[in-house]
Write a protein that holds these residues in place. Sequence first.
Motif, mmCIF file in Angstrom:
data_model
loop_
_atom_site.group_PDB
_atom_site.id
_atom_site.type_symbol
_atom_site.label_atom_id
_atom_site.label_comp_id
_atom_site.label_asym_id
_atom_site.label_seq_id
_atom_site.Cartn_x
_atom_site.Cartn_y
_atom_site.Cartn_z
ATOM 1 N N GLY A 193 -19.107 15.162 -2.201
ATOM 2 C CA GLY A 193 -18.041 14.324 -1.660
ATOM 3 C C GLY A 193 -16.740 14.479 -2.409
ATOM 4 N N ARG A 194 -16.816 15.009 -3.611
ATOM 5 C CA ARG A 194 -15.639 15.351 -4.403
ATOM 6 C C ARG A 194 -15.766 16.801 -4.796
ATOM 7 N NH1 ARG A 194 -11.957 13.298 -8.444
ATOM 8 N NH2 ARG A 194 -10.577 15.072 -8.812
ATOM 9 N N THR A 195 -14.691 17.581 -4.648
ATOM 10 C CA THR A 195 -14.728 18.978 -5.064
ATOM 11 C C THR A 195 -13.648 19.221 -6.115
ATOM 12 O OG1 THR A 195 -13.245 19.638 -3.260
ATOM 13 C CG2 THR A 195 -15.616 19.776 -2.845
ATOM 14 N N TYR A 196 -13.998 20.060 -7.075
ATOM 15 C CA TYR A 196 -13.051 20.377 -8.145
ATOM 16 C C TYR A 196 -13.412 21.740 -8.705
ATOM 17 C CZ TYR A 196 -10.413 20.131 -12.504
ATOM 18 O OH TYR A 196 -9.557 20.400 -13.535
ATOM 19 N N ASP A 197 -12.370 22.574 -8.959
ATOM 20 C CA ASP A 197 -12.655 23.904 -9.471
ATOM 21 C C ASP A 197 -11.705 24.304 -10.599
ATOM 22 O OD1 ASP A 197 -10.366 24.259 -7.991
ATOM 23 O OD2 ASP A 197 -11.228 25.699 -6.580
ATOM 24 N N GLY A 198 -11.328 23.325 -11.422
ATOM 25 C CA GLY A 198 -10.693 23.643 -12.688
ATOM 26 C C GLY A 198 -9.198 23.823 -12.693
ATOM 27 N N GLU A 199 -8.474 22.787 -12.293
ATOM 28 C CA GLU A 199 -7.010 22.877 -12.303
ATOM 29 C C GLU A 199 -6.393 22.052 -13.426
ATOM 30 O OE1 GLU A 199 -8.555 21.360 -9.610
ATOM 31 O OE2 GLU A 199 -8.681 22.979 -8.136
ATOM 32 N N ARG A 200 -7.121 21.894 -14.538
ATOM 33 C CA ARG A 200 -6.641 21.137 -15.710
ATOM 34 C C ARG A 200 -6.401 19.665 -15.380
ATOM 35 N NH1 ARG A 200 -1.518 23.817 -17.805
ATOM 36 N NH2 ARG A 200 -1.692 22.227 -19.427
ATOM 37 N N ARG A 201 -7.192 19.133 -14.461
ATOM 38 C CA ARG A 201 -7.087 17.697 -14.160
ATOM 39 C C ARG A 201 -8.168 16.897 -14.883
ATOM 40 N NH1 ARG A 201 -5.138 17.440 -7.817
ATOM 41 N NH2 ARG A 201 -3.812 19.303 -7.915
ATOM 42 N N TYR A 202 -9.142 17.572 -15.440
ATOM 43 C CA TYR A 202 -10.150 16.964 -16.302
ATOM 44 C C TYR A 202 -10.866 15.794 -15.608
ATOM 45 C CZ TYR A 202 -7.912 19.935 -19.687
ATOM 46 O OH TYR A 202 -7.408 21.045 -20.332
ATOM 47 N N VAL A 203 -11.597 16.130 -14.566
ATOM 48 C CA VAL A 203 -12.307 15.125 -13.779
ATOM 49 C C VAL A 203 -13.427 14.509 -14.614
ATOM 50 C CG1 VAL A 203 -13.677 14.746 -11.714
ATOM 51 C CG2 VAL A 203 -11.713 16.291 -11.637
ATOM 52 N N GLY A 204 -13.399 13.169 -14.741
ATOM 53 C CA GLY A 204 -14.274 12.481 -15.679
ATOM 54 C C GLY A 204 -15.747 12.486 -15.337
ATOM 55 N N CYS A 205 -16.117 12.868 -14.112
ATOM 56 C CA CYS A 205 -17.540 12.892 -13.775
ATOM 57 C C CYS A 205 -18.238 14.149 -14.279
ATOM 58 C CB CYS A 205 -17.739 12.744 -12.268
ATOM 59 S SG CYS A 205 -17.202 14.168 -11.304
ATOM 60 N N ASN A 206 -17.462 15.101 -14.799
ATOM 61 C CA ASN A 206 -18.046 16.326 -15.359
ATOM 62 C C ASN A 206 -17.136 16.819 -16.475
ATOM 63 O OD1 ASN A 206 -19.614 18.551 -15.862
ATOM 64 N ND2 ASN A 206 -19.063 19.641 -13.991
ATOM 65 N N LEU A 207 -17.218 16.129 -17.598
ATOM 66 C CA LEU A 207 -16.325 16.399 -18.713
ATOM 67 C C LEU A 207 -17.117 16.283 -20.014
ATOM 68 C CD1 LEU A 207 -13.262 16.932 -19.178
ATOM 69 C CD2 LEU A 207 -12.991 14.471 -19.510
ATOM 70 N N ALA A 208 -16.962 17.251 -20.895
ATOM 71 C CA ALA A 208 -17.637 17.219 -22.192
ATOM 72 C C ALA A 208 -16.622 17.552 -23.276
ATOM 73 C CB ALA A 208 -18.797 18.205 -22.221
ATOM 74 N N PHE A 209 -16.802 16.963 -24.451
ATOM 75 C CA PHE A 209 -15.807 17.165 -25.502
ATOM 76 C C PHE A 209 -16.414 16.909 -26.868
ATOM 77 C CE2 PHE A 209 -15.294 13.142 -23.231
ATOM 78 C CZ PHE A 209 -15.595 12.216 -24.220
ATOM 79 N N ASP A 210 -15.726 17.440 -27.870
ATOM 80 C CA ASP A 210 -16.100 17.201 -29.251
ATOM 81 C C ASP A 210 -15.834 15.730 -29.578
ATOM 82 O OD1 ASP A 210 -16.537 18.301 -32.145
ATOM 83 O OD2 ASP A 210 -14.673 17.162 -32.241
ATOM 84 N N ARG A 211 -16.851 15.031 -30.076
ATOM 85 C CA ARG A 211 -16.709 13.597 -30.318
ATOM 86 C C ARG A 211 -15.608 13.297 -31.328
ATOM 87 N NH1 ARG A 211 -18.084 9.819 -33.909
ATOM 88 N NH2 ARG A 211 -18.479 7.713 -33.135
ATOM 89 N N GLU A 212 -15.582 14.016 -32.449
ATOM 90 C CA GLU A 212 -14.576 13.760 -33.468
ATOM 91 C C GLU A 212 -13.169 14.036 -32.944
ATOM 92 O OE1 GLU A 212 -15.458 15.823 -37.057
ATOM 93 O OE2 GLU A 212 -17.300 14.685 -37.467
ATOM 94 N N GLY A 213 -13.030 15.063 -32.118
ATOM 95 C CA GLY A 213 -11.731 15.354 -31.521
ATOM 96 C C GLY A 213 -11.258 14.242 -30.610
ATOM 97 N N ALA A 214 -12.184 13.672 -29.825
ATOM 98 C CA ALA A 214 -11.829 12.581 -28.929
ATOM 99 C C ALA A 214 -11.401 11.340 -29.705
ATOM 100 C CB ALA A 214 -13.005 12.248 -28.019
ATOM 101 N N VAL A 215 -12.116 11.044 -30.782
ATOM 102 C CA VAL A 215 -11.754 9.897 -31.617
ATOM 103 C C VAL A 215 -10.385 10.125 -32.257
ATOM 104 C CG1 VAL A 215 -12.371 8.603 -33.700
ATOM 105 C CG2 VAL A 215 -14.146 9.219 -32.045
ATOM 106 N N ALA A 216 -10.127 11.356 -32.695
ATOM 107 C CA ALA A 216 -8.865 11.670 -33.362
ATOM 108 C C ALA A 216 -7.652 11.455 -32.456
ATOM 109 C CB ALA A 216 -8.890 13.109 -33.881
#
Length: 239
Positions: free
Chosen positions: A112-135
């Motif tokens: 129902g939602r499509t996304y193919d990587g336009e630097r919009r960082y869709v939150g339903c499929n996003l992963a990140f370094d925890r320390e970087g996010a806190v920083a």
Amino acid sequence: MTEPPVSRVSRPIDHPDPRVSVVVPTIPANSHDAVVEHLREQTVDAYEVIVVDDATLDICEARNEGIRAARGSIVALTDDDCRPPRDWLSRVERAFDRDPGLVCLEGAVHGGRTYDGERRYVGCNLAFDREGAVAVGGFRSAFAGWRDDTEFGWRMERDAPGHCAYHDDVRMLHPEPPRATLDRNLEARLREEYPRRYEAVLVPDTLPGRVNDWLWRKGFWNLVDAIRYDLPNAVRSDR
């Protein structure tokens, strides 16, 4: 990341030493049973699932509380209405293993939602370094409900010690259309705070693209989606 009120946090899937912490923000009115059951089928072992189930928190506060509770070095976000494929976390781990400088990873979304990587960082499929996010301060409630994930991704691009990437093979199923709708004030605020990124990422550079963007901002595509998804449901209910 300021301290929010105490919320309802649970770990339906636990591990003593997780590599990845999956954070699912939700509210009691929404069921999260199906997404957790899909997460139980993941092909990796060292992961935990953190559900933040509290209607008093906005989505940014809920995600931030999940990040604070996370014990893994990688945090992966998805939503309560998504269905992660069995290899989702294995592909997330592989991406970080192959790229030591990676701090934020966005993946594809279909359904129902499509996304193919336009630097919009869709939150339903996003992963990140925890320390970087806190920083960088986590998610900002000033954008809660509209572009909060995009704004977070752009801060990770700008401020985190590393780089961001999109991997098409890190896929997520989002069966239903998104619940969020355009907030013109927040859209204007994002453009004001990030003028260069906004122009580069969100403003189409072709005439068809600009026409499509204008139709979206006027609500045309929301109407099309409502007809597309509501009509089959109505047909099924008449049977």
